[in-house]
Design an enzyme around this catalytic site. Structure first.
Site, PDB file in Angstrom:
ATOM      1  N   HIS A  14       0.851  -1.193   0.000  1.00 26.70           N
ATOM      2  CA  HIS A  14       0.000   0.000   0.000  1.00 26.70           C
ATOM      3  C   HIS A  14       0.887   1.244   0.000  1.00 26.70           C
ATOM      4  CE1 HIS A  14      -2.627   3.149   1.625  1.00 26.70           C
ATOM      5  NE2 HIS A  14      -3.644   2.434   1.162  1.00 26.70           N
ATOM      6  N   ASP A  16       0.943   4.165   1.471  1.00 28.05           N
ATOM      7  CA  ASP A  16       1.328   4.707   2.773  1.00 28.05           C
ATOM      8  C   ASP A  16       2.313   3.786   3.491  1.00 28.05           C
ATOM      9  OD1 ASP A  16      -0.318   6.945   2.468  1.00 28.05           O
ATOM     10  OD2 ASP A  16      -2.047   5.892   3.307  1.00 28.05           O
ATOM     11  N   LYS A  17       2.135   2.477   3.309  1.00 27.44           N
ATOM     12  CA  LYS A  17       3.048   1.533   3.952  1.00 27.44           C
ATOM     13  C   LYS A  17       4.409   1.497   3.267  1.00 27.44           C
ATOM     14  CE  LYS A  17       1.525   0.827   7.444  1.00 27.44           C
ATOM     15  NZ  LYS A  17       2.370   1.104   8.583  1.00 27.44           N
ATOM     16  N   GLU A  42      10.389  11.723   6.848  1.00 29.27           N
ATOM     17  CA  GLU A  42       9.090  11.599   6.194  1.00 29.27           C
ATOM     18  C   GLU A  42       9.303  11.228   4.733  1.00 29.27           C
ATOM     19  OE1 GLU A  42       6.618  11.913   8.207  1.00 29.27           O
ATOM     20  OE2 GLU A  42       7.650  12.910   9.850  1.00 29.27           O
ATOM     21  N   GLU A  55      14.428  15.611   9.373  1.00 25.16           N
ATOM     22  CA  GLU A  55      15.617  16.054  10.086  1.00 25.16           C
ATOM     23  C   GLU A  55      16.408  14.842  10.583  1.00 25.16           C
ATOM     24  OE1 GLU A  55      12.380  18.270   9.713  1.00 25.16           O
ATOM     25  OE2 GLU A  55      12.374  17.057  11.539  1.00 25.16           O
ATOM     26  N   LYS A 166      -5.777  -4.204   0.646  1.00 33.44           N
ATOM     27  CA  LYS A 166      -6.375  -3.754   1.899  1.00 33.44           C
ATOM     28  C   LYS A 166      -7.356  -4.819   2.369  1.00 33.44           C
ATOM     29  CE  LYS A 166      -7.530   0.692   2.069  1.00 33.44           C
ATOM     30  NZ  LYS A 166      -8.150   2.003   1.738  1.00 33.44           N
ATOM     31  N   PHE A 244      -9.217  -3.886  -9.879  1.00 36.18           N
ATOM     32  CA  PHE A 244      -8.202  -3.147  -9.143  1.00 36.18           C
ATOM     33  C   PHE A 244      -6.838  -3.424  -9.798  1.00 36.18           C
ATOM     34  CE2 PHE A 244      -6.328  -2.516  -4.562  1.00 36.18           C
ATOM     35  CZ  PHE A 244      -5.636  -1.402  -5.002  1.00 36.18           C
ATOM     36  N   ASP A 252      -2.418   6.007  -6.085  1.00 34.72           N
ATOM     37  CA  ASP A 252      -2.704   6.858  -4.928  1.00 34.72           C
ATOM     38  C   ASP A 252      -1.372   7.209  -4.263  1.00 34.72           C
ATOM     39  OD1 ASP A 252      -3.930   8.187  -2.851  1.00 34.72           O
ATOM     40  OD2 ASP A 252      -4.498   6.374  -1.765  1.00 34.72           O
ATOM     41  N   ALA A 253      -1.108   8.466  -4.041  1.00 32.80           N
ATOM     42  CA  ALA A 253       0.126   8.871  -3.365  1.00 32.80           C
ATOM     43  C   ALA A 253       0.147   8.322  -1.939  1.00 32.80           C
ATOM     44  CB  ALA A 253       0.253  10.394  -3.347  1.00 32.80           C
ATOM     45  N   ARG A 258       0.309   7.784   7.756  1.00 28.81           N
ATOM     46  CA  ARG A 258      -1.125   7.936   7.485  1.00 28.81           C
ATOM     47  C   ARG A 258      -1.938   6.698   7.852  1.00 28.81           C
ATOM     48  NH1 ARG A 258      -2.391  11.070   1.888  1.00 28.81           N
ATOM     49  NH2 ARG A 258      -1.817   9.035   1.034  1.00 28.81           N
ATOM     50  N   LYS A 259      -1.300   5.678   8.374  1.00 22.42           N
ATOM     51  CA  LYS A 259      -2.027   4.459   8.747  1.00 22.42           C
ATOM     52  C   LYS A 259      -1.793   4.141  10.227  1.00 22.42           C
ATOM     53  CE  LYS A 259      -4.248   3.557   5.014  1.00 22.42           C
ATOM     54  NZ  LYS A 259      -4.302   4.980   4.680  1.00 22.42           N
ATOM     55  N   LYS A 279      10.880   7.689  12.997  1.00 22.74           N
ATOM     56  CA  LYS A 279      11.344   8.349  14.221  1.00 22.74           C
ATOM     57  C   LYS A 279      12.276   7.449  15.025  1.00 22.74           C
ATOM     58  CE  LYS A 279       7.042  10.984  14.537  1.00 22.74           C
ATOM     59  NZ  LYS A 279       5.802  11.232  15.300  1.00 22.74           N
ATOM     60  N   LYS A 283      11.966   9.907  20.321  1.00 20.82           N
ATOM     61  CA  LYS A 283      10.630  10.463  20.124  1.00 20.82           C
ATOM     62  C   LYS A 283       9.624   9.597  20.879  1.00 20.82           C
ATOM     63  CE  LYS A 283      12.803  12.705  16.741  1.00 20.82           C
ATOM     64  NZ  LYS A 283      14.275  12.650  16.600  1.00 20.82           N
ATOM     65  N   ASP A 285       6.494   9.616  20.897  1.00 20.36           N
ATOM     66  CA  ASP A 285       5.384   9.100  20.089  1.00 20.36           C
ATOM     67  C   ASP A 285       5.574   7.611  19.849  1.00 20.36           C
ATOM     68  OD1 ASP A 285       3.795  11.322  19.719  1.00 20.36           O
ATOM     69  OD2 ASP A 285       4.803  11.974  17.906  1.00 20.36           O
TER      70      ASP A 285
END
Length: 420
Positions: A14, A16-17, A42, A55, A166, A244, A252-253, A258-259, A279, A283, A285
């Site tokens: 996918h 995003d992955k 990113e 960074e 998906k 598909f 799709d970008a 995003r997941k 990260k 971090k 998060d």
């Protein structure tokens, strides 16, 4: 009254992955050659293009273009027909040095006083629905896509499969919040063009239901298998649009982070909003979310409760957490209120960033494997990985993956909460 709950997962192919895996492959390489590296990477992927930003502060030099290409190829994007292919896509880097204003809050004269790399709140969750202490809908969603990926790589029974896919699973729960049946399974998988649209859809639907789902069921405990055999049949929606073929970054970008719901608990529990991939462990998060999953899983495994959600919060540059919240949803087996459990957990677990990183061994290059099919519910294991720096020097390392999934605090929790 019974209710339905749904979770979604996305495959390693996918968009995003792909972005998450590139970001974490870079994190791993930086940590492999400099364990004190600071990274916030990113990634954006689109038709024939990878864009890197963020960074980094590190002593090592890497060929980040080649690492990106190798990651894309390993996922399965090696066919130019997909309009996104590892050896030919463009890679643009806009990575620059980490802000000194952030560094001054994290790095202290006494390493144990290391401050949190950012402010915010993070969550950990566990329940007794599955052997992995994960909610059933997200566990099944991940499992379906893992089997689909295995079938794609094996290349025999479903040779038409492409990397992007998906899944979505809806489970019915009873009044006691226990799963009683599988209601709906949705799978959308990218595929080659073959035959008519109707023929493609029929073959893919048949293969998902008769090849993939039985493989998923066989890997489950009998009580979970029984949820597939309810008198009310499962509703299957396979490639609901009927076709598909165009997928991946050409369709799709994709962007890092995003997941985050598929990365965690599929919508059960909570999420503080911060992504993990790209990260380094300074971090919170990332590192604090791992620490809270570790605590939550050990709590349920110890019999302290059947389900638990834990929230923590930090201020940037400050070592001690600002708050800790515990919710056992009325399933606690000890004579303590949830707030009292939280106070006791702070006595048992050191949740300063330095201690989290040290105790869970988070400075290892272990993150690429977490960047697809969920960061939680995975099996801890020791593997040997290989990394190459920008000068062509290759390094082989033995690392321990998914340390936050270890049940190494069960006995301690039983003792502290008098559960023996």
């Amino acid at each position: 009254m019974p209710y339905l709950f749904t979770s979604e997962s996305v495959s390693e192919g996918h968009p995003d992955k792909i972005a998450d895996q590139i970001s974490d492959a870079l994190v791993d390489h930086f940590l492999a050659f400099d364990s004190e590296s600071r990274t916030a990477v990113e990634t954006l992927v689109t038709t024939g293009q990878v864009i890197l930003a963020g960074e980094v502060r590190s002593k090592c030099y890497l060929d980040i273009h080649q690492i990106s290409r190798d990651t894309i190829n390993s996922i399965g994007y090696t066919d130019p027909r997909l309009m996104f292919e590892g050896n030919s896509c463009g890679v643009l880097s806009a990575i620059h040095e980490q802000s000194r204003d952030i560094a001054r809050g994290v790095e202290k004269e006494n390493p144990e006083d290391q401050g949190a790399g950012d402010q915010g709140m993070m969550f950990g969750y566990a329940c007794d629905e599955t052997a992995s202490f994960m909610p059933l809908p997200i566990a099944l969603s991940h499992k379906i896509l893992k089997e689909l990926a295995w079938m794609r790589r094996e290349g025999k029974e479903m040779p038409y499969l492409r990397p992007d896919s998906k899944s979505q699973v809806t489970v019915e729960y009873d009044d006691n919040n226990k799963p009683i049946r599988i209601d709906t399974i949705i799978v959308s998988t990218q595929h080659d063009e073959f035959g008519s649209d109707e023929e493609m859809h029929s073959i893919i639907t048949n293969d998902i239901i008769n090849l993939i789902i039985p493989k998923v069921k066989r890997a489950l405990k009998p009580e979970i298998q029984a949820l597939f055999e309810h008198k009310k049949p499962i509703k299957y929606l396979i490639n609901p649009t009927g076709k598909f073929v165009i997928g991946g970054p050409h369709g799709d970008a994709g962007v890092t982070g995003r997941k985050i719901i598929a990365d965690t608990y599929g919508g059960k529990g909570g999420h503080g909003g911060g992504a993990f991939s790209g990260k380094d462990p300074s971090k919170v998060d990332r590192s604090a979310s791992y620490a809270l999953r570790h605590i939550a899983k050990n709590m349920v495994a110890a019999g302290l409760c059947e389900e638990v959600l834990i929230q923590i919060s930090y201020a940037i540059g400050v070592a001690r957490p600002v708050s800790l919240y515990v919710n056992t949803f009325g399933t606690s087996k000890v004579d303590l209120k949830d707030g009292e459990i939280a106070i006791k957990l702070l006595e048992i677990f050191d949740l300063r960033p330095y201690s989290i990183v040290k105790n869970l061994r988070l400075k290892q290059p272990i993150y690429r494997e977490s960047a697809a099919y969920g960061h939680f519910g995975r099996l801890p294991k020791i593997v040997t990985k290989e990394f190459t720096d920008g000068s062509g020097v290759t390094k082989r390392m033995e690392v321990e993956l998914f340390t936050w999934e270890k049940l190494d605090m069960v006995d301690r929790l039983k003792k502290e909460f008098k559960l023996d």
